[in-house]
Design an enzyme around this catalytic site. Structure first.
Site, mmCIF file in Angstrom:
data_model
loop_
_atom_site.group_PDB
_atom_site.id
_atom_site.type_symbol
_atom_site.label_atom_id
_atom_site.label_comp_id
_atom_site.label_asym_id
_atom_site.label_seq_id
_atom_site.Cartn_x
_atom_site.Cartn_y
_atom_site.Cartn_z
ATOM 1 N N GLY A 9 23.939 37.488 4.585
ATOM 2 C CA GLY A 9 24.694 36.730 3.576
ATOM 3 C C GLY A 9 26.104 36.429 4.034
ATOM 4 O O GLY A 9 27.058 36.570 3.278
ATOM 5 N N ALA A 10 26.214 35.948 5.284
ATOM 6 C CA ALA A 10 27.548 35.747 5.879
ATOM 7 C C ALA A 10 28.094 34.339 5.643
ATOM 8 O O ALA A 10 29.169 34.009 6.129
ATOM 9 C CB ALA A 10 27.484 36.039 7.374
ATOM 10 N N ASP A 60 15.473 32.970 5.713
ATOM 11 C CA ASP A 60 15.445 33.331 4.294
ATOM 12 C C ASP A 60 15.024 34.803 4.237
ATOM 13 O O ASP A 60 13.907 35.154 4.640
ATOM 14 C CB ASP A 60 14.430 32.433 3.564
ATOM 15 N N TYR A 153 18.460 41.703 -12.719
ATOM 16 C CA TYR A 153 19.544 41.808 -11.722
ATOM 17 C C TYR A 153 20.053 43.251 -11.687
ATOM 18 O O TYR A 153 20.207 43.839 -10.607
ATOM 19 C CB TYR A 153 20.691 40.835 -12.049
ATOM 20 N N LYS A 157 20.040 46.093 -8.559
ATOM 21 C CA LYS A 157 21.255 46.751 -8.044
ATOM 22 C C LYS A 157 21.187 48.271 -8.250
ATOM 23 O O LYS A 157 21.719 49.030 -7.442
ATOM 24 C CB LYS A 157 22.503 46.123 -8.669
ATOM 25 N N PRO A 183 30.854 46.596 -6.375
ATOM 26 C CA PRO A 183 31.968 45.807 -6.910
ATOM 27 C C PRO A 183 31.693 45.344 -8.338
ATOM 28 O O PRO A 183 30.541 45.137 -8.731
ATOM 29 C CB PRO A 183 32.030 44.578 -5.992
ATOM 30 N N THR A 188 33.400 34.537 -6.256
ATOM 31 C CA THR A 188 32.748 33.991 -5.056
ATOM 32 C C THR A 188 31.834 32.862 -5.558
ATOM 33 O O THR A 188 32.056 32.341 -6.645
ATOM 34 C CB THR A 188 31.895 35.086 -4.371
ATOM 35 N N GLU A 189 30.777 32.562 -4.814
ATOM 36 C CA GLU A 189 29.820 31.569 -5.322
ATOM 37 C C GLU A 189 28.774 32.227 -6.239
ATOM 38 O O GLU A 189 27.833 31.580 -6.699
ATOM 39 C CB GLU A 189 29.121 30.872 -4.146
HETATM 40 P P1 NDP Z 1 27.776 34.436 -2.739
HETATM 41 O O1 NDP Z 1 26.827 33.606 -3.522
HETATM 42 O O2 NDP Z 1 29.125 33.870 -2.442
HETATM 43 O O3 NDP Z 1 27.093 34.892 -1.360
HETATM 44 C C1 NDP Z 1 25.761 35.300 -1.315
HETATM 45 C C2 NDP Z 1 25.302 35.335 0.142
HETATM 46 O O4 NDP Z 1 23.942 35.799 0.165
HETATM 47 C C3 NDP Z 1 25.333 33.984 0.802
HETATM 48 O O5 NDP Z 1 25.842 34.097 2.103
HETATM 49 C C4 NDP Z 1 23.872 33.562 0.853
HETATM 50 O O6 NDP Z 1 23.606 32.800 2.019
HETATM 51 C C5 NDP Z 1 23.168 34.916 0.957
HETATM 52 N N1 NDP Z 1 21.799 34.806 0.454
HETATM 53 C C6 NDP Z 1 21.401 34.609 -0.832
HETATM 54 N N2 NDP Z 1 20.071 34.467 -0.893
HETATM 55 C C7 NDP Z 1 19.613 34.567 0.386
HETATM 56 C C8 NDP Z 1 18.330 34.475 0.977
HETATM 57 N N3 NDP Z 1 17.222 34.261 0.256
HETATM 58 N N4 NDP Z 1 18.226 34.623 2.321
HETATM 59 C C9 NDP Z 1 19.316 34.848 3.074
HETATM 60 N N5 NDP Z 1 20.567 34.946 2.574
HETATM 61 C C10 NDP Z 1 20.702 34.786 1.249
HETATM 62 O O7 NDP Z 1 27.916 35.788 -3.572
HETATM 63 P P2 NDP Z 1 28.710 37.159 -3.266
HETATM 64 O O8 NDP Z 1 29.424 37.108 -1.987
HETATM 65 O O9 NDP Z 1 29.468 37.478 -4.484
HETATM 66 O O10 NDP Z 1 27.473 38.153 -3.186
HETATM 67 C C11 NDP Z 1 27.239 39.039 -2.107
HETATM 68 C C12 NDP Z 1 26.584 40.298 -2.642
HETATM 69 O O11 NDP Z 1 27.485 40.945 -3.528
HETATM 70 C C13 NDP Z 1 25.310 40.064 -3.451
HETATM 71 O O12 NDP Z 1 24.378 41.075 -3.109
HETATM 72 C C14 NDP Z 1 25.760 40.235 -4.898
HETATM 73 O O13 NDP Z 1 24.718 40.666 -5.721
HETATM 74 C C15 NDP Z 1 26.820 41.292 -4.727
HETATM 75 N N6 NDP Z 1 27.828 41.394 -5.765
HETATM 76 C C16 NDP Z 1 28.581 40.321 -6.155
HETATM 77 C C17 NDP Z 1 29.545 40.467 -7.133
HETATM 78 C C18 NDP Z 1 30.351 39.309 -7.638
HETATM 79 O O14 NDP Z 1 30.841 39.369 -8.787
HETATM 80 N N7 NDP Z 1 30.594 38.271 -6.849
HETATM 81 C C19 NDP Z 1 29.835 41.775 -7.721
HETATM 82 C C20 NDP Z 1 28.969 42.827 -7.255
HETATM 83 C C21 NDP Z 1 28.029 42.651 -6.308
HETATM 84 P P3 NDP Z 1 22.733 31.456 2.070
HETATM 85 O O15 NDP Z 1 22.748 30.856 0.695
HETATM 86 O O16 NDP Z 1 23.397 30.604 3.098
HETATM 87 O O17 NDP Z 1 21.393 31.939 2.507
HETATM 88 C C1 8X3 Z 2 27.932 41.092 -9.937
HETATM 89 C C2 8X3 Z 2 28.834 41.532 -11.027
HETATM 90 O O1 8X3 Z 2 29.007 41.842 -13.540
HETATM 91 O O2 8X3 Z 2 28.011 39.794 -12.766
HETATM 92 O O3 8X3 Z 2 27.091 42.111 -9.512
HETATM 93 O O4 8X3 Z 2 26.813 41.852 -12.620
HETATM 94 S S1 8X3 Z 2 28.124 41.236 -12.554
#
Ligand code: NDP
Ligand code: 8X3
Length: 256
Positions: A9-10, A60, A153, A157, A183, A188-189
């Site tokens: 997920g970079a 994927d 979801y 987690k 977190p 983010t997205e």
């Molecule tokens: P983003 O949507 O910004 O990033 C998500 C990343 O995951 C992207 O790089 C995407 O890459 C990758 N990804 C998603 N689905 C797939 C797939 N099927 N195959 C490969 N890669 C995938 O979100 P965040 O950076 O916020 O999320 C990162 C992690 O942090 C997640 O696990 C999320 O649940 C967790 N998180 C987020 C929080 C928040 O509030 N933002 C809080 C707590 C946890 P691509 O689409 O290019 O494949």
């Molecule tokens: C992402 C944070 O509060 O949307 O894990 O579940 S929250």
């Protein structure tokens, strides 16, 4: 520091920020995601800015055959990996169990849970063979407490939290650190994906708060990764000042 850091997920959010953080410390990167244009742009920028190598894998994470196809040739070269960041994940929708979408549930389970397992099953033997390494699993405050309509979801987690405990036990004999990062809301997205591209809905999540930013999580991970060899931070729950847990968020705190 010349370590090899494997990040899923970079292409955005935490994963991208973590990539830049390690690159700035002169670590080398193995970056994964589906959006190849983004991976290529990040590689070019990171290699020219920091002079480190970034290897790209485009798959994927829900599809174990795609993972095999992408990684097997490289795996046969017996690479070293010092740090694995299991970060790829998403939330899809927000609704009650009796009204939830089966497609959304499958996407979340296949990405957040099965995808993390597929990658771990592939990469952990490398760490085990080296008798050293550090795994970061990205859970969430949603993995600590369940909130309304968050059901599946939150379950994925909670599972990441459980799997982090499991890995810590299984890898204990081999000197491998396992850190579970949980977190709270971060801009983010994530919300854009959860609400299927609805920017207005996504913005509302963070409105009248000062949410975490991706760099905050990257900083915390770098801190954990740079501790002395005998020290392991097992769990970190990180929220912004406006959030107590997955349920309680204080909007307009500055106006109270
Ligand atoms: P983003 O949507 O910004 O990033 C998500 C990343 O995951 C992207 O790089 C995407 O890459 C990758 N990804 C998603 N689905 C797939 C797939 N099927 N195959 C490969 N890669 C995938 O979100 P965040 O950076 O916020 O999320 C990162 C992690 O942090 C997640 O696990 C999320 O649940 C967790 N998180 C987020 C929080 C928040 O509030 N933002 C809080 C707590 C946890 P691509 O689409 O290019 O494949
Ligand atoms: C992402 C944070 O509060 O949307 O894990 O579940 S929250």
């Amino acid at each position: 520091m010349n370590r090899q850091v494997f990040i899923t997920g970079a292409t955005s959010g935490f994963g991208k920020a973590i990539a830049y953080k390690f690159a700035a410390q002169k670590d080398h990167l193995i970056l994964c995601g589906r959006r190849n244009d983004r991976l290529l742009a990040i590689k070019e920028d990171i290699e020219s800015t920091f002079g480190v190598a970034a290897l790209l894998f485009n798959f994927d994470i829900q599809d174990k055959n795609q993972i095999d196809e992408a990684l097997n040739t490289w795996m046969a070269t017996k690479p070293t990996i010092d740090i694995l960041v299991n970060n790829a994940g998403l939330a899809a929708g927000l609704s009650s169990v009796e009204e939830g979408s089966l497609d959304d549930w499958e996407r979340m389970i296949d990405t957040n849970l099965k995808g993390l397992l597929y990658i771990s099953r592939k990469i952990l033997p490398i760490l085990k063979g080296q008798r050293q390494g550090h795994v970061f699993n990205i859970s969430s405050t949603a993995g600590k407490i369940v909130y309304k309509n968050g059901n599946v979801y939150c379950a994925t987690k909670h599972a990441v939290d459980a799997l982090s405990q499991a890995m810590r036990i299984d890898l204990l004999p081999y000197g491998i650190k396992v850190t579970c990062i949980s977190p709270g809301m971060a801009e983010t997205e994530f919300s854009l994906v959860r609400f299927d591209g609805d920017e207005e809905k996504a913005k509302q999540v963070y409105k009248d708060t000062a949410p975490l930013q991706a760099n905050d999580i990257a900083d915390a991970i770098a801190y954990c990764a740079n501790l002395p060899k005998h020290v392991c931070i097992n769990d970190l729950t990180i929220t912004c000042l406006n959030q107590a847990n997955g349920i309680y968020v204080q909007k307009n705190a500055d106006k109270l």
